[in-house]
Motif scaffolding. Structure first.
Motif, PDB file in Angstrom:
ATOM      1  N   THR A 184       0.847  -1.187   0.000  1.00 39.00           N
ATOM      2  CA  THR A 184       0.000   0.000   0.000  1.00 39.00           C
ATOM      3  C   THR A 184       0.885   1.241   0.000  1.00 39.00           C
ATOM      4  O   THR A 184       1.754   1.388   0.869  1.00 39.00           O
ATOM      5  N   PHE A 185       0.685   2.108  -0.972  1.00 46.34           N
ATOM      6  CA  PHE A 185       1.468   3.334  -1.082  1.00 46.34           C
ATOM      7  C   PHE A 185       0.812   4.457  -0.277  1.00 46.34           C
ATOM      8  O   PHE A 185      -0.413   4.473  -0.098  1.00 46.34           O
ATOM      9  N   SER A 186       1.641   5.395   0.180  1.00 52.06           N
ATOM     10  CA  SER A 186       1.120   6.498   0.984  1.00 52.06           C
ATOM     11  C   SER A 186       0.443   7.564   0.140  1.00 52.06           C
ATOM     12  O   SER A 186      -0.076   8.547   0.679  1.00 52.06           O
ATOM     13  N   GLY A 187       0.445   7.390  -1.164  1.00 51.77           N
ATOM     14  CA  GLY A 187      -0.219   8.315  -2.070  1.00 51.77           C
ATOM     15  C   GLY A 187      -0.516   7.627  -3.379  1.00 51.77           C
ATOM     16  O   GLY A 187      -0.397   6.403  -3.512  1.00 51.77           O
ATOM     17  N   LYS A 188      -0.866   8.411  -4.359  1.00 54.87           N
ATOM     18  CA  LYS A 188      -1.239   7.862  -5.661  1.00 54.87           C
ATOM     19  C   LYS A 188       0.009   7.617  -6.506  1.00 54.87           C
ATOM     20  O   LYS A 188       0.925   8.436  -6.540  1.00 54.87           O
ATOM     21  N   VAL A 189       0.026   6.490  -7.203  1.00 54.85           N
ATOM     22  CA  VAL A 189       1.110   6.144  -8.119  1.00 54.85           C
ATOM     23  C   VAL A 189       0.598   6.344  -9.542  1.00 54.85           C
ATOM     24  O   VAL A 189      -0.279   5.614 -10.007  1.00 54.85           O
ATOM     25  N   ALA A 190       1.161   7.343 -10.229  1.00 56.29           N
ATOM     26  CA  ALA A 190       0.724   7.618 -11.596  1.00 56.29           C
ATOM     27  C   ALA A 190       1.403   6.686 -12.593  1.00 56.29           C
ATOM     28  O   ALA A 190       0.766   6.200 -13.523  1.00 56.29           O
ATOM     29  N   ASP A 191       2.695   6.449 -12.392  1.00 56.93           N
ATOM     30  CA  ASP A 191       3.439   5.576 -13.304  1.00 56.93           C
ATOM     31  C   ASP A 191       3.543   4.182 -12.693  1.00 56.93           C
ATOM     32  O   ASP A 191       4.529   3.819 -12.055  1.00 56.93           O
ATOM     33  N   LYS A 192       2.501   3.398 -12.902  1.00 57.43           N
ATOM     34  CA  LYS A 192       2.454   2.060 -12.308  1.00 57.43           C
ATOM     35  C   LYS A 192       3.439   1.101 -12.983  1.00 57.43           C
ATOM     36  O   LYS A 192       3.907   0.148 -12.343  1.00 57.43           O
ATOM     37  N   VAL A 193       3.768   1.350 -14.229  1.00 55.60           N
ATOM     38  CA  VAL A 193       4.754   0.505 -14.914  1.00 55.60           C
ATOM     39  C   VAL A 193       6.104   0.630 -14.231  1.00 55.60           C
ATOM     40  O   VAL A 193       6.759  -0.366 -13.902  1.00 55.60           O
ATOM     41  N   ALA A 194       6.546   1.863 -13.994  1.00 52.33           N
ATOM     42  CA  ALA A 194       7.834   2.083 -13.330  1.00 52.33           C
ATOM     43  C   ALA A 194       7.831   1.504 -11.925  1.00 52.33           C
ATOM     44  O   ALA A 194       8.810   0.891 -11.485  1.00 52.33           O
ATOM     45  N   ALA A 195       6.725   1.682 -11.211  1.00 51.24           N
ATOM     46  CA  ALA A 195       6.639   1.164  -9.848  1.00 51.24           C
ATOM     47  C   ALA A 195       6.678  -0.357  -9.828  1.00 51.24           C
ATOM     48  O   ALA A 195       7.392  -0.967  -9.019  1.00 51.24           O
ATOM     49  N   GLU A 196       5.929  -1.003 -10.734  1.00 58.68           N
ATOM     50  CA  GLU A 196       5.878  -2.468 -10.729  1.00 58.68           C
ATOM     51  C   GLU A 196       7.211  -3.089 -11.124  1.00 58.68           C
ATOM     52  O   GLU A 196       7.570  -4.165 -10.643  1.00 58.68           O
ATOM     53  N   LYS A 197       7.968  -2.404 -11.993  1.00 57.45           N
ATOM     54  CA  LYS A 197       9.279  -2.916 -12.369  1.00 57.45           C
ATOM     55  C   LYS A 197      10.230  -2.959 -11.170  1.00 57.45           C
ATOM     56  O   LYS A 197      11.219  -3.696 -11.178  1.00 57.45           O
ATOM     57  N   ALA A 198       9.921  -2.182 -10.138  1.00 60.28           N
ATOM     58  CA  ALA A 198      10.762  -2.147  -8.937  1.00 60.28           C
ATOM     59  C   ALA A 198      10.345  -3.195  -7.906  1.00 60.28           C
ATOM     60  O   ALA A 198      10.961  -3.290  -6.842  1.00 60.28           O
ATOM     61  N   LEU A 199       9.309  -3.989  -8.211  1.00 59.46           N
ATOM     62  CA  LEU A 199       8.780  -4.974  -7.261  1.00 59.46           C
ATOM     63  C   LEU A 199       9.190  -6.382  -7.680  1.00 59.46           C
ATOM     64  O   LEU A 199       9.049  -6.754  -8.846  1.00 59.46           O
ATOM     65  N   THR A 200       9.670  -7.165  -6.736  1.00 59.45           N
ATOM     66  CA  THR A 200      10.030  -8.555  -7.027  1.00 59.45           C
ATOM     67  C   THR A 200       9.527  -9.472  -5.920  1.00 59.45           C
ATOM     68  O   THR A 200       9.466  -9.077  -4.753  1.00 59.45           O
ATOM     69  N   VAL A 201       9.177 -10.692  -6.318  1.00 59.47           N
ATOM     70  CA  VAL A 201       8.814 -11.749  -5.369  1.00 59.47           C
ATOM     71  C   VAL A 201       9.609 -12.984  -5.750  1.00 59.47           C
ATOM     72  O   VAL A 201       9.495 -13.484  -6.868  1.00 59.47           O
ATOM     73  N   GLN A 202      10.422 -13.477  -4.813  1.00 59.47           N
ATOM     74  CA  GLN A 202      11.204 -14.685  -5.027  1.00 59.47           C
ATOM     75  C   GLN A 202      10.631 -15.799  -4.162  1.00 59.47           C
ATOM     76  O   GLN A 202      10.347 -15.576  -2.977  1.00 59.47           O
ATOM     77  N   THR A 203      10.449 -16.974  -4.737  1.00 61.68           N
ATOM     78  CA  THR A 203       9.859 -18.092  -4.011  1.00 61.68           C
ATOM     79  C   THR A 203      10.702 -19.350  -4.176  1.00 61.68           C
ATOM     80  O   THR A 203      11.320 -19.567  -5.216  1.00 61.68           O
TER      81      THR A 203
END
Length: 420
Positions: A184-203
């Protein structure tokens, strides 16, 4: 150059002397030598034409190409402005090796970095600051053995606003097999592509899953990750949001990185049918309990227990419930396990024991006897799935934060900013 034989041709043995000595005129000797050398030249491979980075080797095909000088590339480039502090920072060299590389901040302090083992690249290992000027310096040695100096400056962007992120999972915790990851972000994310590229899940073991952007909540952007199918018990999960310095809008940047490492516990699934007035607890494929239940009154849309896959969100030894619409406030119930944000719980209620297993009279919750509720409560992990069938209404995305499993996998993956 190669070694030439006595006759002037590369690699040929010396010419044997004639058995009959006969002096030849000097002009004929000279002519024979010219012919021999001419044949030698014709038998050699033609020298390659020089290209933009390689000079033709001297002395024919057996000669080595001329050594080249080092070519340095920096990221960001010298003179760059408004660089996002979260962008990659480094140096690469072609036709040579890096010797010393330093990136200095405005205070004269070197930015921490790492030189690759082959000395062909250097990368910064600490984040840069906002609104600062950085200076490159260093040396590379080319294949020609000559040093090449590194220099230049760049400037990072100044953030109008910074947005942080918070995770719903914590380090060293154990969760159920349906546990979604929520950022959950503390505000609105306009560039969701850039934000999602910074997210990783390793399993481990490897688990197929996807991020999805769910509707904003009170002006806060929300991204969830869930596996395609329930996790395998014992799966190790590491989620990382490297959002610091990432540009996620006009003048808006991520404030700090967040991460968590957790484990998926045993498999426990509740299967309930509002028509039979019972719920079974299935642990690791074996039924361990079959409880009589009173579900929500199905004839009233405001009281029905929704069909669909719910997820255990949290639990309380005692919880105070209020529903002014139906005339009750501050009713304390024991052993309450929340399974959605629309008011649905599994909890104990002595007053409805007479209906449990026979009739649905609750206001949407699954009522158990206090003793059975305590037994179930003690077995629960956050993230356990609760699969309800038989009612007149279906659970949907509007029913709460953990509605991830109400989407088909196809619909879920379409909510990724990277799906296009």
């Amino acid at each position: 150059m190669g070694v030439f034989g006595a006759n002037g041709e590369k690699g040929h043995p010396p010419v044997k002397p004639l058995r009959t000595a006969r002096r030849l005129p000097a002009a004929l000797v000279a002519l024979g030598l010219a012919v021999t050398l001419g044949l030698s030249a014709c038998s050699s491979d033609p020298a390659p034409a020089p290209d933009s980075g390689t000079q033709a080797p001297a002395g024919g095909s057996g000669a080595a190409a001329e050594a080249l000088s080092a070519k340095l590339t920096t990221q960001p480039a010298a003179g760059a402005k408004d660089v996002a502090p979260g962008d990659p920072v480094g140096v690469k060299v072609a036709d040579g090796t890096l010797q010393t590389i330093t990136l200095t901040n405005p205070d004269g302090k070197a930015v921490a970095g790492e030189l690759a083992a082959d000395k062909h690249s250097w990368s910064a290992t600490e984040p840069l600051g906002f609104g600062k000027s950085y200076t490159w310096s260093g040396t590379a040695t080319g294949a020609d053995g000559k040093p090449v100096q590194l220099s230049g400056q760049f400037t990072t962007a100044t953030a109008k606003r910074q947005v942080s992120g918070s995770l719903n999972v914590g380090d060293n915790q154990t969760y159920g097999i349906a546990m979604p990851i929520a950022l959950t972000f503390s505000g609105k994310v306009a560039d969701k592509v850039a934000a999602e590229k910074a997210l990783t899940v390793q399993t481990n073991p490897k688990t197929e899953g996807s991020w999805a952007w769910l509707p904003d909540v009170d002006g806060h952007s929300v991204a969830h990750w869930r596996p395609k199918e329930y996790y395998q018990p014992g799966t190790k999960v590491v989620v990382t949001a490297k959002i610091y310095g990432v540009k996620i809008g006009d003048g808006v940047y991520g404030k700090q990185d967040v991460s968590a490492s957790f484990t998926i516990g045993r498999s426990q699934i509740v299967k309930g049918d509002t028509r039979t007035h019972r719920m079974q607890v299935i642990r690791d494929g074996q039924q361990i309990a079959d409880y009589p239940v009173s579900y929500g009154l199905d004839s009233d849309p405001g009281r029905v227990t929704h069909s669909g896959t719910h997820v255990v969100m949290t639990k309380y030894p005692t919880y105070s419930m209020s529903n002014p619409r139906y005339g009750y406030t501050d009713v304390n119930v024991p052993w309450a396990v929340r399974i959605s944000n629309n008011g649905e719980f599994i909890h104990g209620l002595a007053a409805s024991v007479w209906a449990q297993g026979k009739k649905n009279i609750s206001h949407g919750c699954l009522n158990l006897s206090p003793a059975r509720a305590k037994e179930y409560y003690d077995s629960v992990l956050m993230g356990d799935p609760v699969e309800i069938t038989g009612s007149s209404q279906q659970l949907s995305a509007k029913d709460g934060d953990y509605s991830d499993w109400t989407y088909s996998w196809s619909d879920w993956t379409k909510l990724s900013a990277l799906s296009a």
